[in-house]
Design a protein around this motif. Structure first.
Motif, short mmCIF file in Angstrom:
data_model
loop_
_atom_site.label_atom_id
_atom_site.label_comp_id
_atom_site.label_asym_id
_atom_site.label_seq_id
_atom_site.Cartn_x
_atom_site.Cartn_y
_atom_site.Cartn_z
N TRP A 29 0.86 -1.18 0.00
CA TRP A 29 0.00 0.00 0.00
C TRP A 29 0.89 1.23 0.00
O TRP A 29 1.91 1.25 0.69
CB TRP A 29 -0.89 0.03 1.25
CG TRP A 29 -1.88 -1.07 1.28
CD1 TRP A 29 -1.70 -2.33 1.79
CD2 TRP A 29 -3.20 -1.06 0.74
NE1 TRP A 29 -2.83 -3.07 1.62
CE2 TRP A 29 -3.77 -2.32 0.98
CE3 TRP A 29 -3.95 -0.09 0.09
CZ2 TRP A 29 -5.06 -2.63 0.58
CZ3 TRP A 29 -5.23 -0.40 -0.30
CH2 TRP A 29 -5.78 -1.66 -0.04
N PRO A 30 0.51 2.28 -0.72
CA PRO A 30 1.30 3.51 -0.66
C PRO A 30 1.35 4.02 0.79
O PRO A 30 0.39 3.88 1.56
CB PRO A 30 0.51 4.49 -1.54
CG PRO A 30 -0.32 3.62 -2.43
CD PRO A 30 -0.62 2.38 -1.64
N ARG A 31 2.50 4.59 1.15
CA ARG A 31 2.70 5.06 2.53
C ARG A 31 1.61 6.07 2.92
O ARG A 31 1.13 6.06 4.05
CB ARG A 31 4.08 5.67 2.66
CG ARG A 31 4.48 5.93 4.09
CD ARG A 31 5.93 6.32 4.24
NE ARG A 31 6.86 5.30 3.80
CZ ARG A 31 7.26 4.27 4.54
NH1 ARG A 31 6.80 4.12 5.75
NH2 ARG A 31 8.12 3.40 4.08
N TRP A 32 1.20 6.93 1.98
CA TRP A 32 0.22 7.96 2.33
C TRP A 32 -1.15 7.35 2.61
O TRP A 32 -1.89 7.85 3.47
CB TRP A 32 0.15 9.05 1.26
CG TRP A 32 -0.37 8.63 -0.07
CD1 TRP A 32 0.34 8.09 -1.10
CD2 TRP A 32 -1.71 8.72 -0.53
NE1 TRP A 32 -0.46 7.83 -2.17
CE2 TRP A 32 -1.74 8.21 -1.86
CE3 TRP A 32 -2.90 9.17 0.03
CZ2 TRP A 32 -2.91 8.16 -2.61
CZ3 TRP A 32 -4.06 9.11 -0.73
CH2 TRP A 32 -4.05 8.62 -2.03
N SER A 120 -4.77 2.92 -4.92
CA SER A 120 -4.00 1.68 -4.93
C SER A 120 -4.04 1.09 -6.33
O SER A 120 -5.08 0.98 -6.95
CB SER A 120 -4.60 0.70 -3.93
OG SER A 120 -3.97 -0.55 -4.03
N GLY A 138 2.34 -0.58 -3.97
CA GLY A 138 2.45 0.72 -3.33
C GLY A 138 3.67 1.51 -3.77
O GLY A 138 3.88 2.62 -3.31
N THR A 139 4.49 0.94 -4.65
CA THR A 139 5.68 1.65 -5.14
C THR A 139 5.62 1.77 -6.66
O THR A 139 5.00 0.93 -7.32
CB THR A 139 6.97 0.92 -4.74
OG1 THR A 139 6.99 -0.35 -5.41
CG2 THR A 139 7.07 0.72 -3.24
N GLN A 143 4.24 -0.96 -9.47
CA GLN A 143 3.16 -0.56 -10.37
C GLN A 143 3.55 -0.78 -11.83
O GLN A 143 2.76 -1.30 -12.63
CB GLN A 143 2.79 0.90 -10.13
CG GLN A 143 2.17 1.13 -8.77
CD GLN A 143 2.04 2.59 -8.40
OE1 GLN A 143 2.22 3.47 -9.24
NE2 GLN A 143 1.74 2.86 -7.14
#
Length: 157
Positions: A29-32, A120, A138-139, A143
């Motif tokens: 998952w993206p950190r944000w 996501s 998430g990176t 992706q």
């Protein structure tokens, strides 16, 4: 040619070369997004404390209190996994740590679908038997790899 997205051995080898040095690992998952989940959990916790201070424990039935605690615990558990889960692409296949481990070997993948949502980016892997397996990226590296995998393992008609 198979109606499914199974590529030839040469196409698969070219895909692995395009993806880069394996294993490719990154946040699921993206950190944000994970940080937003923690902010929401903090807001829920503050609200619960305020409500419990205003309403005496005797006025709330025990099943209600228990269900609130269970639901909050489940949301907390999901937030922990959103923060710590990792997706890995290797020569074996694709794996993701999550509440339950998600994994699929290359040999089982029939076709894939890349879903570039705002929050996501997902890769849905359709397998020979059972339900599709969904992986999150998430990176940017994951992706891009998901997009390449989707192109090679797309459903052919």
């Amino acid at each position: 040619m198979s109606p499914f997205g199974r590529p030839s051995a040469e196409e698969h080898a070219a895909l692995m070369a395009q993806i880069g040095p394996l294993p490719l690992r990154g946040r699921a998952w993206p950190r944000w997004i994970a940080a937003i989940a923690w902010v929401i959990m903090a807001m829920i916790a503050v609200r619960l404390v305020i409500v419990l201070q205003l309403a005496p424990a005797e006025s709330l039935p025990m099943p209600v209190i228990a269900s609130i605690v269970v639901c909050f615990g489940a949301l907390l558990w999901m937030s922990v996994h959103m923060w710590t889960s990792v997706t890995e692409i290797s020569g074996w296949g694709i794996r993701q740590s999550w509440i339950t481990r998600r994994e699929v070997p290359w040999a089982d993948i029939q076709s894939t679908k890349f879903i570039p949502l705002f929050a996501s980016k997902k890769l849905v892997c359709f397998v020979q038997k059972g339900r599709p397996v969904v992986f999150q990226a998430g990176t940017p590296e994951l992706q891009a790899a998901f997009a390449r995998i989707s192109l090679v393992y797309r459903k052919r008609t």
